[in-house]
Write a protein that holds these residues in place. Structure first.
Motif, mmCIF file in Angstrom:
data_model
loop_
_atom_site.group_PDB
_atom_site.id
_atom_site.type_symbol
_atom_site.label_atom_id
_atom_site.label_comp_id
_atom_site.label_asym_id
_atom_site.label_seq_id
_atom_site.Cartn_x
_atom_site.Cartn_y
_atom_site.Cartn_z
ATOM 1 N N GLU A 121 0.832 -1.207 0.000
ATOM 2 C CA GLU A 121 0.000 0.000 0.000
ATOM 3 C C GLU A 121 0.862 1.251 0.000
ATOM 4 N N ARG A 122 1.931 1.258 0.821
ATOM 5 C CA ARG A 122 2.815 2.425 0.869
ATOM 6 C C ARG A 122 3.510 2.659 -0.472
ATOM 7 N N ASN A 123 3.871 1.565 -1.157
ATOM 8 C CA ASN A 123 4.614 1.671 -2.412
ATOM 9 C C ASN A 123 3.720 1.749 -3.642
ATOM 10 N N GLY A 124 2.421 1.747 -3.440
ATOM 11 C CA GLY A 124 1.496 1.886 -4.564
ATOM 12 C C GLY A 124 1.359 0.650 -5.421
ATOM 13 N N ALA A 125 1.661 -0.523 -4.864
ATOM 14 C CA ALA A 125 1.515 -1.770 -5.634
ATOM 15 C C ALA A 125 0.039 -2.035 -5.897
ATOM 16 N N VAL A 126 -0.229 -2.588 -7.073
ATOM 17 C CA VAL A 126 -1.604 -2.881 -7.469
ATOM 18 C C VAL A 126 -1.801 -4.386 -7.483
ATOM 19 N N SER A 127 -2.900 -4.831 -6.899
ATOM 20 C CA SER A 127 -3.237 -6.246 -6.929
ATOM 21 C C SER A 127 -4.180 -6.492 -8.099
ATOM 22 N N TYR A 128 -3.767 -7.359 -8.991
ATOM 23 C CA TYR A 128 -4.624 -7.669 -10.130
ATOM 24 C C TYR A 128 -5.860 -8.450 -9.703
ATOM 25 N N ASP A 129 -5.822 -9.055 -8.526
ATOM 26 C CA ASP A 129 -7.008 -9.752 -8.023
ATOM 27 C C ASP A 129 -8.165 -8.778 -7.839
ATOM 28 N N GLY A 130 -7.851 -7.520 -7.547
ATOM 29 C CA GLY A 130 -8.893 -6.506 -7.374
ATOM 30 C C GLY A 130 -9.599 -6.155 -8.675
ATOM 31 N N LEU A 131 -9.041 -6.581 -9.804
ATOM 32 C CA LEU A 131 -9.631 -6.299 -11.115
ATOM 33 C C LEU A 131 -10.494 -7.454 -11.625
ATOM 34 N N ASP A 132 -10.622 -8.516 -10.823
ATOM 35 C CA ASP A 132 -11.393 -9.683 -11.254
ATOM 36 C C ASP A 132 -12.829 -9.311 -11.594
ATOM 37 N N THR A 133 -13.318 -9.897 -12.679
ATOM 38 C CA THR A 133 -14.721 -9.762 -13.076
ATOM 39 C C THR A 133 -15.265 -11.175 -13.260
ATOM 40 N N PRO A 134 -16.570 -11.326 -13.416
ATOM 41 C CA PRO A 134 -17.099 -12.678 -13.648
ATOM 42 C C PRO A 134 -16.543 -13.326 -14.916
ATOM 43 N N GLU A 135 -16.157 -12.521 -15.916
ATOM 44 C CA GLU A 135 -15.667 -13.066 -17.181
ATOM 45 C C GLU A 135 -14.159 -13.271 -17.200
ATOM 46 N N LEU A 136 -13.402 -12.408 -16.525
ATOM 47 C CA LEU A 136 -11.939 -12.426 -16.588
ATOM 48 C C LEU A 136 -11.327 -12.313 -15.202
ATOM 49 N N SER A 137 -10.158 -12.937 -15.034
ATOM 50 C CA SER A 137 -9.415 -12.688 -13.798
ATOM 51 C C SER A 137 -8.476 -11.511 -14.066
#
Length: 139
Positions: free
Chosen positions: A41-57
């Motif tokens: 969080e401090r370094n601004g890392a992005v989790s791709y899991d947060g972008l999951d949709t029903p169609e795509l991970s």
């Protein structure tokens, strides 16, 4: 005799009694995970899991740097078609020579044995055939 201390771990819907070693290992790993999330969080890392949709991970949205782009694939397909067209315009001996050396993977020496001529002759014919092919591709 001193009463031995009991250790518990919270799991969904229950408290589970565990040994001292399991208890400390569990909470050490939990603290480590929390520390790593805070660093991210401090370094601004992005989790791709947060972008999951029903169609795509979220991971499927990460571009594959090694993948061929659609444009490159289309251009390669056009060039292969043009090469096939130009190869068809060569005379039969030149076409067979190019086929053997570049598509079958034979060496000049192997092809020379196959057709019964010196390897130097095959080398000269290859150069001549490639010059013809180059002219055809340029037109």
């Amino acid at each position: 005799m001193a009463e031995q201390k009991k250790y518990y771990i919270h799991v969904p819907g229950a408290l589970v009694e565990v040994s001292e070693g399991v208890y400390f290992a569990y909470y050490q790993e939990k603290r480590r995970g929390r520390t790593l999330r805070e660093k991210d969080e401090r370094n601004g890392a992005v989790s791709y899991d947060g972008l999951d949709t029903p169609e795509l991970s979220g991971q499927e949205m990460i571009p594959d740097r090694g993948a061929v782009s659609v444009e490159d694939a289309a251009i390669a397909n056009i060039l292969r078609g043009e090469l096939r067209r130009c190869l068809a315009l060569l005379d039969e001996p030149d076409r067979q020579l190019i086929q053997a050396l570049y598509f079958e993977g034979l060496s000049e020496r192997e092809y020379a044995k196959r057709v019964g001529v010196p390897q130097r002759t095959i080398n000269d014919r290859r150069h001549r055939a490639l010059r013809k092919l180059k002219k055809l591709l340029e037109n």
